[in-house]
Motif scaffolding. Structure first.
Motif, PDB file in Angstrom:
ATOM      1  N   UNK A   1      16.030  30.283 -47.973  1.00 23.74           N
ATOM      2  CA  UNK A   1      17.031  31.345 -48.083  1.00 23.74           C
ATOM      3  C   UNK A   1      18.066  31.079 -49.165  1.00 23.74           C
ATOM      4  N   UNK A   2      18.260  29.807 -49.532  1.00 21.86           N
ATOM      5  CA  UNK A   2      19.240  29.513 -50.584  1.00 21.86           C
ATOM      6  C   UNK A   2      18.835  30.156 -51.908  1.00 21.86           C
ATOM      7  N   UNK A   3      17.530  30.382 -52.104  1.00 23.94           N
ATOM      8  CA  UNK A   3      17.072  31.026 -53.331  1.00 23.94           C
ATOM      9  C   UNK A   3      17.537  32.475 -53.397  1.00 23.94           C
ATOM     10  N   UNK A   4      17.660  33.114 -52.240  1.00 22.52           N
ATOM     11  CA  UNK A   4      18.091  34.502 -52.204  1.00 22.52           C
ATOM     12  C   UNK A   4      19.546  34.635 -52.626  1.00 22.52           C
ATOM     13  N   UNK A   5      20.343  33.600 -52.351  1.00 24.77           N
ATOM     14  CA  UNK A   5      21.772  33.633 -52.673  1.00 24.77           C
ATOM     15  C   UNK A   5      22.065  33.231 -54.122  1.00 24.77           C
TER      16      UNK A   5
ATOM     17  N   UNK B   1      -2.626  43.149 -54.541  1.00 26.66           N
ATOM     18  CA  UNK B   1      -2.937  42.916 -55.944  1.00 26.66           C
ATOM     19  C   UNK B   1      -1.801  42.206 -56.657  1.00 26.66           C
ATOM     20  N   UNK B   2      -0.566  42.479 -56.229  1.00 22.57           N
ATOM     21  CA  UNK B   2       0.625  41.807 -56.749  1.00 22.57           C
ATOM     22  C   UNK B   2       1.244  41.048 -55.591  1.00 22.57           C
ATOM     23  N   UNK B   3       1.188  39.719 -55.589  1.00 27.16           N
ATOM     24  CA  UNK B   3       1.672  38.951 -54.441  1.00 27.16           C
ATOM     25  C   UNK B   3       3.174  39.093 -54.232  1.00 27.16           C
ATOM     26  N   UNK B   4       3.618  38.784 -53.036  1.00 22.82           N
ATOM     27  CA  UNK B   4       5.040  38.858 -52.693  1.00 22.82           C
ATOM     28  C   UNK B   4       5.828  37.887 -53.558  1.00 22.82           C
ATOM     29  N   UNK B   5       6.885  38.363 -54.182  1.00 17.15           N
ATOM     30  CA  UNK B   5       7.689  37.524 -55.061  1.00 17.15           C
ATOM     31  C   UNK B   5       9.146  37.978 -55.032  1.00 17.15           C
ATOM     32  N   UNK B   6      10.031  37.034 -55.255  1.00 17.01           N
ATOM     33  CA  UNK B   6      11.454  37.326 -55.277  1.00 17.01           C
ATOM     34  C   UNK B   6      11.788  38.174 -56.501  1.00 17.01           C
ATOM     35  N   UNK B   7      12.512  39.252 -56.289  1.00 15.15           N
ATOM     36  CA  UNK B   7      12.885  40.146 -57.381  1.00 15.15           C
ATOM     37  C   UNK B   7      14.130  39.604 -58.083  1.00 15.15           C
ATOM     38  N   UNK B   8      14.043  39.252 -59.367  1.00 13.28           N
ATOM     39  CA  UNK B   8      15.223  38.729 -60.064  1.00 13.28           C
ATOM     40  C   UNK B   8      16.334  39.763 -60.185  1.00 13.28           C
ATOM     41  N   UNK B   9      16.002  41.049 -60.045  1.00 13.96           N
ATOM     42  CA  UNK B   9      17.001  42.108 -60.158  1.00 13.96           C
ATOM     43  C   UNK B   9      17.364  42.694 -58.795  1.00 13.96           C
TER      44      UNK B   9
ATOM     45  N   UNK C   1      22.035  43.204 -40.708  1.00 15.23           N
ATOM     46  CA  UNK C   1      20.578  43.258 -40.786  1.00 15.23           C
ATOM     47  C   UNK C   1      19.972  42.998 -39.406  1.00 15.23           C
ATOM     48  N   UNK C   2      18.716  43.381 -39.229  1.00 17.91           N
ATOM     49  CA  UNK C   2      18.069  43.291 -37.922  1.00 17.91           C
ATOM     50  C   UNK C   2      17.817  41.856 -37.487  1.00 17.91           C
ATOM     51  N   UNK C   3      17.738  40.931 -38.431  1.00 17.89           N
ATOM     52  CA  UNK C   3      17.486  39.526 -38.125  1.00 17.89           C
ATOM     53  C   UNK C   3      18.569  38.667 -38.759  1.00 17.89           C
ATOM     54  N   UNK C   4      18.736  37.454 -38.234  1.00 22.38           N
ATOM     55  CA  UNK C   4      19.676  36.498 -38.832  1.00 22.38           C
ATOM     56  C   UNK C   4      19.025  35.841 -40.046  1.00 22.38           C
ATOM     57  N   UNK C   5      18.679  36.658 -41.001  1.00 23.53           N
ATOM     58  CA  UNK C   5      18.045  36.169 -42.217  1.00 23.53           C
ATOM     59  C   UNK C   5      18.652  36.936 -43.380  1.00 23.53           C
ATOM     60  N   UNK C   6      18.964  36.292 -44.485  1.00 23.80           N
ATOM     61  CA  UNK C   6      19.602  37.009 -45.597  1.00 23.80           C
ATOM     62  C   UNK C   6      18.734  38.159 -46.091  1.00 23.80           C
ATOM     63  N   UNK C   7      19.345  39.315 -46.262  1.00 24.03           N
ATOM     64  CA  UNK C   7      18.655  40.504 -46.753  1.00 24.03           C
ATOM     65  C   UNK C   7      19.428  41.081 -47.937  1.00 24.03           C
ATOM     66  N   UNK C   8      18.689  41.485 -48.958  1.00 25.96           N
ATOM     67  CA  UNK C   8      19.289  42.102 -50.141  1.00 25.96           C
ATOM     68  C   UNK C   8      18.467  43.319 -50.527  1.00 25.96           C
TER      69      UNK C   8
END
Length: 333
Positions: free
Chosen positions: A56-60, A301-309, A318-325
């Motif tokens: 999750x630190x990558x999301x921040x 066809x396009x795997x799940x990846x973090x969106x830089x934008x 959010x519905x879960x205790x997980x960072x959401x953007x």
């Protein structure tokens, strides 16, 4: 936020969900009994959620000077979207109304949404053409800010996350047709032909007489949006009378949350058009991938990846205790 076991048994919830799973820290429960009762359902996802929390630190990770306020502090309920915008002097102003959690969504017949103002000085917003044409592949917000000569304390990324910047520059040169959805203003045609305005009276962004809040009935335009109401699979035959898409883009799609997506996925499979989706968190993307694979019979066809934008402000409640953007993860067919 609801108890994770709500609705899964006969015993009603005993109170607010203050007890978290000790392994993943994501699922919340109102009581020990509900946590035990829900374990058979939760155990398959628990390890996956635990791994997501470890990443999750990558999301921040954003380059902006205000990142702590809009990431960690929002997730900890220390700061809200509105309080941050108030501090920036942008609360309920111009386009920033769309990011206020206290504003009631406007009716589709209300044109106040078209207020095309940044409410920022020209030095803090991209209100005019860049000095030089783009000569690099934009791969991060830092790249975009460098190209547009913006300081990293400018909050414009809070709005620009809706613009698929990275894809736009690639597709613009190809003259591709893109279908975006969901969309709500039936029959309206919007021409994106001008930049949003800054507050500086002498800025070049105010010199053109063609500017009309971003909405136009004429003139040249690099991008024109034709809006249709309804499910994509129901309206597809009408839509392609104007143009057949080369790409389908669905922002914050929520594929696993809405059964209405299934016939749309079947349609995309049938017409064999590439489709890119985004969602708020990795778990939502994982669940969407399962739905897509069930319908198409193939992996993504396009795997799940973090969106830089992705938007650099965490989603509140959010519905879960997980960072959401907003637009946090990308994936596609």
């Amino acid at each position: 936020m609801d108890c994770a076991a709500r609705g899964s048994g006969t015993t009603p919830c005993s109170g607010p969900p203050t007890r978290r799973c000790g392994l993943c820290g994501v699922a919340s429960y109102c009581s020990v009994s509900h946590q035990i009762q829900h374990w058979n359902d939760h155990k398959d996802e628990c390890g996956r959620l635990e791994q997501q929390m470890q990443r999750s630190h990558l999301l921040h990770d954003f380059p902006f000077s205000f990142s702590v306020e809009t990431t960690f502090q929002v997730c900890a309920n220390q700061v809200t979207r509105c309080s941050f915008l108030m501090e920036m002097g942008l609360h309920q102003k111009g386009m920033w109304k769309s990011e206020c959690s206290c504003v009631t969504p406007v009716a589709s017949s209300d044109d106040s949404w078209a207020n095309n103002d940044w409410n920022l000085p020209s030095a803090l917003c991209p209100c005019a053409d860049p000095i030089n044409p783009i000569s690099m592949c934009l791969s991060s917000w830092k790249d975009y800010y460098l190209w547009r000569c913006l300081p990293l304390h400018s909050p414009v990324a809070l709005l620009l996350h809706w613009d698929p910047i990275k894809s736009f520059f690639n597709l613009q040169s190809l003259g591709s047709y893109m279908h975006f959805f969901p969309i709500f203003r039936e029959g309206e045609r919007i021409k994106l032909y001008s930049y949003a305005r800054c507050v500086d009276m002498g800025c070049a962004c105010k010199s053109s007489s063609e500017k009309n809040g971003g909405v136009s009935n004429g003139g040249n335009s690099a991008v024109t949006l034709q809006l249709w109401k309804g499910f994509y699979h129901d309206r597809y035959r009408d839509i392609v009378k104007d143009s057949v898409p080369h790409l389908i883009v669905a922002s914050n799609a929520g594929i696993a949350a809405y059964s209405s997506w299934l016939p749309t996925i079947e349609l995309i499979k049938e017409i064999e058009v590439p489709a890119i989706f985004s969602d708020y968190c990795e778990e939502a993307a994982n669940l969407a991938a399962r739905c897509i694979s069930t319908v198409t019979g193939h992996p993504l066809g396009i795997p799940i990846q973090l969106n830089p934008f992705r938007q650099p402000m965490a989603v509140e409640d959010s519905a879960l205790h997980i960072p959401c953007y907003s637009n946090c993860f990308l994936f596609g067919i």
